[in-house]
Design an enzyme around this catalytic site. Structure first.
Site, mmCIF file in Angstrom:
data_model
loop_
_atom_site.group_PDB
_atom_site.id
_atom_site.type_symbol
_atom_site.label_atom_id
_atom_site.label_comp_id
_atom_site.label_asym_id
_atom_site.label_seq_id
_atom_site.Cartn_x
_atom_site.Cartn_y
_atom_site.Cartn_z
ATOM 1 N N CYS A 288 0.831 -1.209 0.000
ATOM 2 C CA CYS A 288 0.000 0.000 0.000
ATOM 3 C C CYS A 288 0.868 1.263 0.000
ATOM 4 C CB CYS A 288 -0.933 -0.006 1.212
ATOM 5 S SG CYS A 288 -1.786 1.558 1.505
ATOM 6 N N CYS B 101 -19.529 2.409 -21.707
ATOM 7 C CA CYS B 101 -20.777 1.653 -21.572
ATOM 8 C C CYS B 101 -20.767 0.417 -22.477
ATOM 9 C CB CYS B 101 -21.946 2.577 -21.920
ATOM 10 S SG CYS B 101 -23.489 1.731 -22.259
ATOM 11 N N CYS C 47 -23.853 0.346 -25.081
ATOM 12 C CA CYS C 47 -24.119 1.550 -25.870
ATOM 13 C C CYS C 47 -23.900 1.338 -27.369
ATOM 14 C CB CYS C 47 -23.258 2.703 -25.375
ATOM 15 S SG CYS C 47 -23.830 3.413 -23.804
#
Length: 521
Positions: free
Chosen positions: A94, A435, A438
């Site tokens: 991290c 999308c 789409c």
């Protein structure tokens, strides 16, 4: 022989038990050994009487050894066996953990030097998931304070000084009392920002409210004196009254006096509105505190370091005018994590030149300075922002050429003219590049446009909602098909994107009187 066998067996069992006990004890104390060695090392260096100064790496190494490493064997014992334990839960992979750990280690050194009765500990939650879960570590990095085994979340800042201030307050020292000029001068060398309280006596309702405010605040060191002479060392412009409160910061606007009632809420409000510099540079470490500021109007200046140096002085002059009303924030324009998400909201994520933008966090509105970022332009921009006369900014792609297009491309700047003000009926496809469904809908819209190409009163259009905005286009699902009738543009009809071509054509014919349709679907 018979008597010897039981005796030998007993000895073997006893030896086995001793070995087990020895192993368990060793695992319990091995972490403390490093801490003791660190203490010995410091004592030896101090005893040497000023040998070579420790390098930065050596200082960090020594600090990290002070922090106890928790594991499967010692976690519960350390947490439950001490009154105060501050635990850092981290993961080696991290980046924010890596950024916080040296600050945590430095804070551990400072707290030990101050003789604050707290154990500083850390745990690799990836390596030791079970004790990490027991502690309540759910993300990285996580800071938790355990008081007699009961945890409470950390709510301070993330520099070493921030951690020290927060920890001192939570372990019983919310206010530092100064009794001499030497102490005052030493305090000034250590603290760049603090709240000063001057009282003739450390008692009474006003003083109690001051102390309560110090306990409630999580970020700034509070300091108290009972002599005006000492107060003047810390706050030279103080006037000789029996009671005073002010905030000191290491910046051009160094001193700010408080003139309100001595109540906890009012004091904390004063601190919240005045604790940041005139211009705050946004970092990963202070971002949470900046976003949580009670100053809801925020002006962000996105610029590289060279451009910001030129802008800083005029920007500070403007910030001084709007102090406590507008918060001014500098963001490095090339910072992928901090700048890009904001710039994307304006469609300016690729910008290299300075950008001045504003947000009203109370209303989720955004604004953009579209003129050159001079001092006068920024000041006018801020005046209009404060008065509420700025028009919210809606991002838009450049105006396209739709001369030969069967499906017109609509952008934010053309939405009014081509959709809302047009005397035509319009079928609008709202899509985004990411999308999944789409593309199929786009192909259907193109076939419908071809089918209705002879119609003079129906236009087909599409808009990329990821790059264009308009206050009258509020769509959250993609793709979306909206049918705007010429006589009622305020109430578009939503058509199903799951319908086939013939079903969509039937819906269009149901709501519109379409002329000159020739092509078959």
């Amino acid at each position: 022989m018979c008597t010897r066998k039981p005796a030998l067996r007993f000895i073997l069992v006893l030896l086995s038990l001793l070995l087990v006990l020895k192993f368990n004890v060793a695992t319990e104390i091995e972490d403390e050994l490093e801490e003791l060695l660190a203490v010995d090392e410091e004592v030896e260096r101090e005893a040497d009487g000023g040998g070579d100064k420790l390098s930065e790496a050596e200082v960090l190494s020594k600090a990290q050894r002070i922090v106890i490493e928790l594991n499967n064997d010692n976690t519960e014992r350390v947490v439950n066996g001490n009154e105060f334990v501050l635990v850092l839960g981290y993961a080696p992979w991290c980046p924010r953990s890596a950024e916080l750990m040296p600050h945590f280690a430095e804070a551990a050194t400072s707290l030990r030097e101050l003789r604050i009765p707290i154990v500083m500990a850390k745990i690799d939650a990836d390596r030791y998931p079970k004790p990490a879960s027991f502690l309540g570590v759910k993300g990285f990095p996580t800071l938790l304070l355990f008081v007699n085994g009961t945890s409470q979340p950390y709510s301070g800042g993330f520099t070493a000084d921030d951690i020290v201030i927060w920890t001192r307050k939570k372990t019983g020292t919310p206010v530092i009392r100064i009794s001499s000029e030497v102490e005052a001068e030493q305090f000034l060398r250590k603290y760049q920002k603090f709240v000063l309280g001057q009282f003739d006596k450390f008692e009474g309702p006003d003083y109690e409210e001051f102390v309560s405010a110090a306990k409630s605040d999580n970020e700034i060191q509070f300091v108290e004196v009972n002599q005006v002479e000492l107060a003047k060392v810390l706050y030279p412009a103080i006037k000789p009254t029996g009671r005073f409160l002010g905030i000191v910061k290491s910046e051009p606007e160094r001193y700010t006096a408080y003139d309100g009632a001595f109540t906890v809420n009012k004091i904390l409000e004063f601190v919240d509105y005045n604790k940041f510099p005139l211009v705050t540079t946004l970092t990963e470490m202070n971002s949470i505190r900046v976003y949580a500021s009670p100053v809801k109007l925020q002006v962000l200046v996105f610029a590289n370091s060279d451009d910001f140096k030129i802008l800083l002085d005029p920007l500070q002059d403007v910030a001084r005018t709007f102090k406590s009303k507008i918060m001014f924030i500098h963001v490095a324009i090339d910072d992928e994590n901090l700048a890009k998400p904001f710039l994307t909201l304006f469609g300016l994520e690729e910008s290299k030149n300075p950008v001045v933008a504003a947000f009203n966090n109370g209303m989720s509105s955004k604004y953009l300075l579209e003129s050159k970022p001079t001092q006068s332009n920024i000041e006018n921009f801020c005046n209009n922002l404060l008065q509420g006369s700025l028009s919210p900014y809606f991002k838009s792609q450049p105006v396209p050429d739709n001369t030969e297009a069967s499906v017109h491309v609509i952008v934010g700047k053309t939405f009014d003219d081509e959709i809302l003000s047009s005397k035509k009926d319009v079928l609008l496809e709202v899509f985004t590049p990411w999308c999944i469904n789409c593309e199929a809908t786009s192909k259907q819209v193109e076939k419908l446009a071809k089918h209705y190409k002879g119609s003079s009163n129906l236009m087909f259009a599409r808009i990329d909602a990821s790059a264009n905005e308009h206050p009258n286009l509020q769509v959250n699902d993609y793709p979306t098909l909206l049918l705007y009738r010429a006589d009622d543009k305020a109430n578009p009809i939503k058509l199903s994107t799951k319908s086939g071509l013939k079903e969509l054509a039937a819906s269009i014919n149901k709501y519109l009187k379409v002329k000159n349709v020739k092509d078959e679907l």
